[in-house]
Design a protein around this motif. Structure first.
Motif, PDB file in Angstrom:
ATOM      1  N   ARG A 183       0.174  12.886  -7.692  1.00  0.00           N
ATOM      2  CA  ARG A 183      -0.390  14.160  -8.119  1.00  0.00           C
ATOM      3  C   ARG A 183      -1.218  14.779  -6.990  1.00  0.00           C
ATOM      4  O   ARG A 183      -1.199  15.984  -6.781  1.00  0.00           O
ATOM      5  N   SER A 184      -1.943  13.930  -6.261  1.00  0.00           N
ATOM      6  CA  SER A 184      -2.748  14.507  -5.195  1.00  0.00           C
ATOM      7  C   SER A 184      -1.854  15.101  -4.097  1.00  0.00           C
ATOM      8  O   SER A 184      -2.203  16.094  -3.472  1.00  0.00           O
ATOM      9  N   PHE A 185      -0.679  14.494  -3.892  1.00  0.00           N
ATOM     10  CA  PHE A 185       0.266  15.117  -2.949  1.00  0.00           C
ATOM     11  C   PHE A 185       0.710  16.487  -3.458  1.00  0.00           C
ATOM     12  O   PHE A 185       0.769  17.464  -2.721  1.00  0.00           O
ATOM     13  N   TRP A 186       1.051  16.507  -4.741  1.00  0.00           N
ATOM     14  CA  TRP A 186       1.511  17.755  -5.351  1.00  0.00           C
ATOM     15  C   TRP A 186       0.415  18.811  -5.288  1.00  0.00           C
ATOM     16  O   TRP A 186       0.655  19.958  -4.915  1.00  0.00           O
ATOM     17  N   ASN A 187      -0.832  18.375  -5.593  1.00  0.00           N
ATOM     18  CA  ASN A 187      -1.961  19.304  -5.523  1.00  0.00           C
ATOM     19  C   ASN A 187      -2.146  19.847  -4.107  1.00  0.00           C
ATOM     20  O   ASN A 187      -2.414  21.029  -3.911  1.00  0.00           O
ATOM     21  N   THR A 188      -2.016  18.948  -3.130  1.00  0.00           N
ATOM     22  CA  THR A 188      -2.195  19.369  -1.742  1.00  0.00           C
ATOM     23  C   THR A 188      -1.155  20.410  -1.358  1.00  0.00           C
ATOM     24  O   THR A 188      -1.454  21.403  -0.689  1.00  0.00           O
ATOM     25  N   LEU A 189       0.082  20.132  -1.804  1.00  0.00           N
ATOM     26  CA  LEU A 189       1.151  21.076  -1.508  1.00  0.00           C
ATOM     27  C   LEU A 189       0.811  22.447  -2.081  1.00  0.00           C
ATOM     28  O   LEU A 189       0.976  23.487  -1.439  1.00  0.00           O
ATOM     29  N   LEU A 190       0.299  22.430  -3.295  1.00  0.00           N
ATOM     30  CA  LEU A 190      -0.069  23.676  -3.969  1.00  0.00           C
ATOM     31  C   LEU A 190      -1.229  24.350  -3.242  1.00  0.00           C
ATOM     32  O   LEU A 190      -1.185  25.542  -2.919  1.00  0.00           O
ATOM     33  N   VAL A 191      -2.271  23.569  -2.963  1.00  0.00           N
ATOM     34  CA  VAL A 191      -3.473  24.130  -2.361  1.00  0.00           C
ATOM     35  C   VAL A 191      -3.177  24.638  -0.940  1.00  0.00           C
ATOM     36  O   VAL A 191      -3.487  25.771  -0.589  1.00  0.00           O
ATOM     37  N   SER A 192      -2.548  23.763  -0.128  1.00  0.00           N
ATOM     38  CA  SER A 192      -2.315  24.143   1.265  1.00  0.00           C
ATOM     39  C   SER A 192      -1.168  25.134   1.394  1.00  0.00           C
ATOM     40  O   SER A 192      -1.272  26.140   2.081  1.00  0.00           O
ATOM     41  N   GLY A 193      -0.070  24.838   0.709  1.00  0.00           N
ATOM     42  CA  GLY A 193       1.123  25.666   0.880  1.00  0.00           C
ATOM     43  C   GLY A 193       0.957  27.031   0.249  1.00  0.00           C
ATOM     44  O   GLY A 193       1.210  28.059   0.891  1.00  0.00           O
ATOM     45  N   ASN A 232       0.822  -1.204   0.000  1.00  0.00           N
ATOM     46  CA  ASN A 232       0.000   0.000   0.000  1.00  0.00           C
ATOM     47  C   ASN A 232       0.862   1.263   0.000  1.00  0.00           C
ATOM     48  O   ASN A 232       0.563   2.236  -0.674  1.00  0.00           O
ATOM     49  N   TYR A 233       1.938   1.206   0.792  1.00  0.00           N
ATOM     50  CA  TYR A 233       2.837   2.366   0.833  1.00  0.00           C
ATOM     51  C   TYR A 233       3.586   2.505  -0.480  1.00  0.00           C
ATOM     52  O   TYR A 233       3.793   3.605  -0.981  1.00  0.00           O
ATOM     53  N   ALA A 234       3.992   1.333  -1.011  1.00  0.00           N
ATOM     54  CA  ALA A 234       4.703   1.371  -2.286  1.00  0.00           C
ATOM     55  C   ALA A 234       3.804   1.979  -3.361  1.00  0.00           C
ATOM     56  O   ALA A 234       4.258   2.786  -4.174  1.00  0.00           O
ATOM     57  N   PHE A 235       2.514   1.651  -3.284  1.00  0.00           N
ATOM     58  CA  PHE A 235       1.592   2.142  -4.303  1.00  0.00           C
ATOM     59  C   PHE A 235       1.517   3.665  -4.310  1.00  0.00           C
ATOM     60  O   PHE A 235       1.401   4.280  -5.365  1.00  0.00           O
ATOM     61  N   ILE A 236       1.599   4.263  -3.088  1.00  0.00           N
ATOM     62  CA  ILE A 236       1.537   5.725  -3.007  1.00  0.00           C
ATOM     63  C   ILE A 236       2.604   6.335  -3.903  1.00  0.00           C
ATOM     64  O   ILE A 236       2.370   7.317  -4.609  1.00  0.00           O
ATOM     65  N   TRP A 237       3.808   5.746  -3.877  1.00  0.00           N
ATOM     66  CA  TRP A 237       4.909   6.310  -4.657  1.00  0.00           C
ATOM     67  C   TRP A 237       4.848   5.921  -6.113  1.00  0.00           C
ATOM     68  O   TRP A 237       5.376   6.631  -6.963  1.00  0.00           O
ATOM     69  N   GLU A 238       4.221   4.760  -6.358  1.00  0.00           N
ATOM     70  CA  GLU A 238       4.208   4.316  -7.749  1.00  0.00           C
ATOM     71  C   GLU A 238       3.049   4.899  -8.543  1.00  0.00           C
ATOM     72  O   GLU A 238       3.135   5.047  -9.748  1.00  0.00           O
ATOM     73  N   SER A 239       1.984   5.231  -7.836  1.00  0.00           N
ATOM     74  CA  SER A 239       0.802   5.692  -8.557  1.00  0.00           C
ATOM     75  C   SER A 239       0.906   7.161  -8.908  1.00  0.00           C
ATOM     76  O   SER A 239       1.177   8.011  -8.048  1.00  0.00           O
ATOM     77  N   GLY A 240       0.714   7.420 -10.181  1.00  0.00           N
ATOM     78  CA  GLY A 240       0.756   8.822 -10.609  1.00  0.00           C
ATOM     79  C   GLY A 240      -0.332   9.646  -9.955  1.00  0.00           C
ATOM     80  O   GLY A 240      -0.118  10.788  -9.588  1.00  0.00           O
ATOM     81  N   SER A 241      -1.506   9.055  -9.731  1.00  0.00           N
ATOM     82  CA  SER A 241      -2.624   9.845  -9.234  1.00  0.00           C
ATOM     83  C   SER A 241      -2.409  10.235  -7.775  1.00  0.00           C
ATOM     84  O   SER A 241      -2.726  11.353  -7.379  1.00  0.00           O
ATOM     85  N   THR A 242      -1.875   9.332  -6.943  1.00  0.00           N
ATOM     86  CA  THR A 242      -1.649   9.739  -5.546  1.00  0.00           C
ATOM     87  C   THR A 242      -0.517  10.754  -5.469  1.00  0.00           C
ATOM     88  O   THR A 242      -0.572  11.694  -4.685  1.00  0.00           O
TER      89      THR A 242
END
Lengths: 358, 574
Positions: free
Chosen positions: B372-382, B360-370
């Motif tokens: 991207r959601s990290f990147w989006n969060t950084l943008l939105v929150s930061g 499950n943790y590996a998937f976070i790093w392998e999946s483009g969509s998760t």
């Protein structure tokens, strides 16, 4: 260079905080605005500083017209080149003492080297030279007030304005600072306006005092004038302890009588009419034990027989409330007497101020 | 001094300088006002418009009053009652537990004061949807509790079903108690000790003092906190959505969501429900302000004395059980469950049957969509929080200090979002951007707009709260020293209130990071943020992935809290 205020008004909505007042302050003169809270003294000062926009009249600082709302002219505070000391010190907490004092110089674009010398001079004058690197939170109230003072004098201001600067200090410190402020102002030789509600402060520091009430000036004069020759009951009461005796007479030429009918001799005869008010300062009344001896006093003083109602020992003097002449008279004396004792009061006629009746 | 003259600015130059400073301030004011008006009024008016339309946003339709008539239909009325009683019951329980926690921690000789305060602080920032997910894993019909009490112990009468109204109340209470604690703690600590000392001197025992003096003095704070929790409960989305929708228990926020996402779709009725919900929260906020204003006269003085703490004596164990029991249920157990679920290949209630994996943790790093959601969060929150704080700072400065023409309106519009629940705001934006000729729909920008609007009052209040404490004469002293208004604001006001700007930033950062309700109707595959991704995975019954992401998100939140803790003292240097 001084300050000239003419027909200055400041209205908040329909409330007139300052009502067409006029006065002049000469170069090097120290003038206090004295009055109860809400009398308009602080508003007047803030109009001079440019922190409030006057709604009428004119203010000149030196030759320059700085406030004339009728001509749509209101020079903002930062261009009036004044030094001001606030009641709350208003020392900026995020700057060191040096930066606080240097601020007026740096915003006006003075070079760092010259500014540094001036700041050091100013700090030396107020006795804070060795605390220049501290933050205000590391200073006592008195020291913060000195920082505020140094900041007010550093930019070679054209006038100095003080808004109750000492009211947050304790009594001892306050007395020391009075002298210091006066010394500084003399040294700069510029006009100073000092707002206070403390009569002792106003009397001891000022060349002249302006007494205000309800947005108007009620009297302007030297401290001695105000204390010895008040123009109204309000001024007499405001600048010191006083007893008022309601006087009457049968016709406009007859002698004045106390409420119990005793005649009273006065030096002043200016007051006409059949009713008047006598104002007597406690220290002008002599108290002696016993009933009045003989018929008339050799020195021409008024004499009244009285009974001590209350005695309050304060140290240097005892304050007595004495029932005499149909009222209660407040006096100071250094002799010790018990309530109930019979006494004689002597009041020289030239120490009694005759005022219009209420 | 000594005749050394500072060069007087030439009058002409001075006038130009003044003009510039005034012009810049004026321009900033107009910009701020326009931005706030657009942010707040566009979605609100779009919502009102939508509530009178027969069709979905963007489609042709007709004017109608039917949506308001439908508010009186049986389904909606039931939902209103459910919403109200869940709100009231949750708020009442939260108040009892939260106040009791605060009294035990700050009024007795409870030993673990600072540890407990820190833990409750963590619980406060623990996202509600994560708590809800963990308790679903525990309390669902096929969850861990039933596996233990039913399958293992055979105690069938203890079987639970979290998918119920009481389940919503239970998780809401766990989530909101820290809020109550934090709001009543201040008044409890700040209360003038002499009130209680006078009662002690009059012969009252400590327990009597609490009952007859302390609590009555706190009445206004408690009442205000009660109303706030009620508002938070009725406008929340994540808990009733995760727990209530499977259990067919609808609150207004979830019914609005269902009307927009599942057939029969009825956007007009959703808009009417949104406005009804806003009316309820708006009224509650009005009541809360009245309570606070009335209470200001009675309670707290500035001088905080220290009352002697009440000895717990033989009740020490009860206090410990109460405090740590709460933390266990609200924080530790959910975290453990999520950690456990995140490393399982397939979910099982029995840890000895589990097949453990890190995929499950590996998937976070392998999946483009998760990713991207990290990147989006950084943008939105930061980055989004920077906008929020800047706007809040401007609003506070103009409404509290400069007070130009119209500042009362600005003040009014700024606090409006307080009364608008997140999902209602989202719906308003949905209506708005279907019509506005702006290519915003489906972009990350619309998410940022939603979040900034929703949390603008938080930024304004945080910054404004410190600004009102800055004595006016500090700025005036700068003016008489020769600084124009703009310069005084930048060199005096800004540095002095910088600690509150810092806290406002982190407040918004955290809020944006955890926010679901206002984004749920606005996100698209490309604009998912972490909170939405977790929610989406959980909805797809992908508990493992949702748990793994939750663990990472929780670590980020708690990590940020440590950073704030480090930074805050530096901000308080004077």
């Amino acid at each position: 260079m001084g300050i000239s205020v003419s027909r200055l008004s400041k209205a908040y909505g329909t409330v007139l905080a300052v009502n067409e007042i006029s006065f002049e302050i000469g170069d090097g003169e120290f003038v206090s605005l004295l009055g109860p809270s809400g009398c308009g003294k602080t508003t007047t000062l803030r109009c001079i500083a440019g922190l409030e926009d006057a709604t009428g009249g004119e203010i000149r600082i030196g030759e320059r017209l700085v406030s004339a709302p009728a001509q749509n002219l209101l020079v903002p505070a930062h261009e009036r080149q004044i030094g001001m000391v606030f009641q709350s010190y208003a020392v900026w907490p995020h700057m060191t003492v040096r930066d606080n004092v240097g601020f007026p110089l740096s915003v006006r674009g003075m070079g760092a080297a010259q500014a540094r010398t001036e700041v050091e001079d100013a700090l030396r004058v107020v006795g804070l030279a060795e605390l220049a690197g501290r933050h205000p939170s590391q200073l006592s109230g008195g020291q913060q007030q000195r920082v505020a003072l140094a900041r007010a004098i550093v930019g070679s201001p054209r006038v100095l304005l003080f808004d109750e600067p000492l009211s947050n200090l304790d009594a001892k410190l306050r007395e020391g600072m009075r002298g210091e402020i006066r010394r500084l102002q003399r040294r700069l030789g510029i006009a100073a306006v000092y707002v206070t509600h403390d009569r002792e402060e106003a009397l001891s520091m000022s060349d002249r005092v302006i007494v205000m009430d309800h947005g108007r000036i009620v009297q302007i004069g030297t401290p001695q004038d105000l204390y010895r020759r008040p123009a109204s009951r309000f001024v007499a009461d405001f600048v010191g302890k006083v007893t008022f005796v309601a006087l009457h007479r049968d016709d406009a030429a007859g002698p004045w009588l106390c409420p119990d009918g005793t005649p009273i001799a006065l030096a002043s005869t200016a007051q006409g009419g059949t009713r008047a008010l006598a104002a007597i300062r406690p220290e002008d009344i002599r108290v002696q034990p016993g009933e009045p001896a003989g018929d008339a006093a050799a020195d021409g003083a008024n004499r009244f027989a009285g009974t001590i109602a209350e005695a309050h020992y304060t140290g240097p003097v005892t304050e007595y409330l004495i029932e005499a002449a149909g009222g209660v008279i407040r006096t100071h004396a250094q002799i010790d007497l018990e309530p109930g004792a019979r006494v004689t009061l002597s009041i020289p006629p030239d120490r009694i101020v005759l005022l219009p009746p209420d | 001094m000594q005749g050394a003259a500072v060069p007087m600015p030439a009058p002409a130059a001075a006038r130009a300088g003044k003009g510039l400073s005034e012009r810049v301030l004026n321009a900033l004011y107009i910009l701020t006002f326009a931005t706030v008006l657009l942010l707040v009024l566009v979605p609100l008016s779009a919502l009102i418009y939508g509530s009178f339309r027969t069709s979905a946003p963007g489609s042709p339709g007709e004017w109608t009053l039917q949506n308001y008539a439908n508010l009186a239909s049986g389904g909606v009325v039931t939902t209103v009652w459910t919403t109200l009683w869940i709100g009231l019951v949750s708020a009442a329980i939260c108040i009892v537990i939260g106040t009791a926690l605060a009294l035990v921690i700050h009024r007795t000789d409870f030993r673990h004061k600072s540890l407990m305060t820190a833990l409750i602080g963590l619980a406060f920032y623990f996202p509600s949807f994560i708590v809800a997910m963990a308790w679903i894993i525990l309390g669902a019909p096929g969850g861990i509790i039933n596996a233990i009490v039913g399958d293992l112990l055979g105690l069938d009468f203890l079987r639970t079903d979290i998918y119920s109204a009481l389940g919503i109340v239970y998780v809401t209470v766990l989530h909101q108690v820290p809020f109550v604690y934090l709001t009543v703690r201040g008044p409890i600590i700040g209360m003038d000790a002499t009130y209680e000392e006078a009662a002690l001197a009059a012969g009252a025992r400590p327990a009597t003092v609490i009952r007859r003096v302390t609590l009555p003095l706190l009445a206004y704070s408690i009442a205000s906190s009660f109303i706030l929790v009620f508002i938070l409960t009725i406008e929340q989305f994540a808990i009733p959505a995760l727990i209530g929708i499977p259990g067919q228990v609808n609150m207004l926020a979830t019914q609005l969501y269902l009307l927009c996402r599942f057939s029969p779709v009825d956007y007009g009725l959703a808009a009417a429900i949104g406005l009804a919900l806003s009316a309820i929260t708006g009224a509650a906020i009005w009541a809360q302000r009245r309570v606070t204003r009335a209470g200001r006269l009675t309670t707290i003085t500035g001088k905080a004395g220290r009352v002697k703490p009440i000895p717990l004596g033989r009740w020490k164990w009860a206090a410990n059980l109460f405090c740590f029991g709460f933390i266990f249920l609200a924080l530790l157990l959910p975290m453990l469950i999520l950690l456990y679920t995140s490393v399982l290949r397939w979910f099982t209630a029995n840890p000895f049957n589990g097949m453990y994996t890190l995929r499950n943790y590996a998937f976070i790093w392998e999946s483009g969509s998760t990713l991207r959601s990290f990147w989006n969060t950084l943008l939105v929150s930061g980055v989004g929080a920077v906008f929020g704080v800047l706007l809040g700072l401007m609003c506070a400065y103009f409404t509290l200090r400069v007070r130009p023409k119209g500042h009362r309106w600005l003040d009014f519009v700024t606090v409006l979002p307080f009364g608008v629940p997140g999902i209602v705001l989202g719906l308003g934006l949905l209506w708005a951007y279907a019509f506005l000729p702006l290519p915003l729909y489906g972009t990350i920008a619309v998410i940022i707009i939603a979040f900034v609007t929703r949390f603008l009052p938080y930024a304004t209040e945080t910054v404004g709260g410190q600004m009102v404490q800055v004595d006016r004469s500090l700025e005036e002293a700068a003016w008489v020293s020769g600084a124009n208004r703009l310069r005084a604001a930048l060199r005096i006001m800004l540095p002095i209130i910088s600690p509150s700007i810092q806290s406002a930033y982190f407040l918004l950062f955290m809020a944006f990071f955890r926010e679901i309700s206002s984004a749920i109707l606005l996100y698209s595959a490309n604009t998912q943020v972490i909170s939405i991704s977790i929610w989406a995975f959980f909805e797809q019954a992908n508990w493992g992935l949702a748990s793994a992401l939750s663990v990472v998100a929780t670590l980020i939140i708690f990590g940020s809290l440590v950073v704030i803790g480090r930074l805050a003292p530096a901000g308080r240097r004077f």
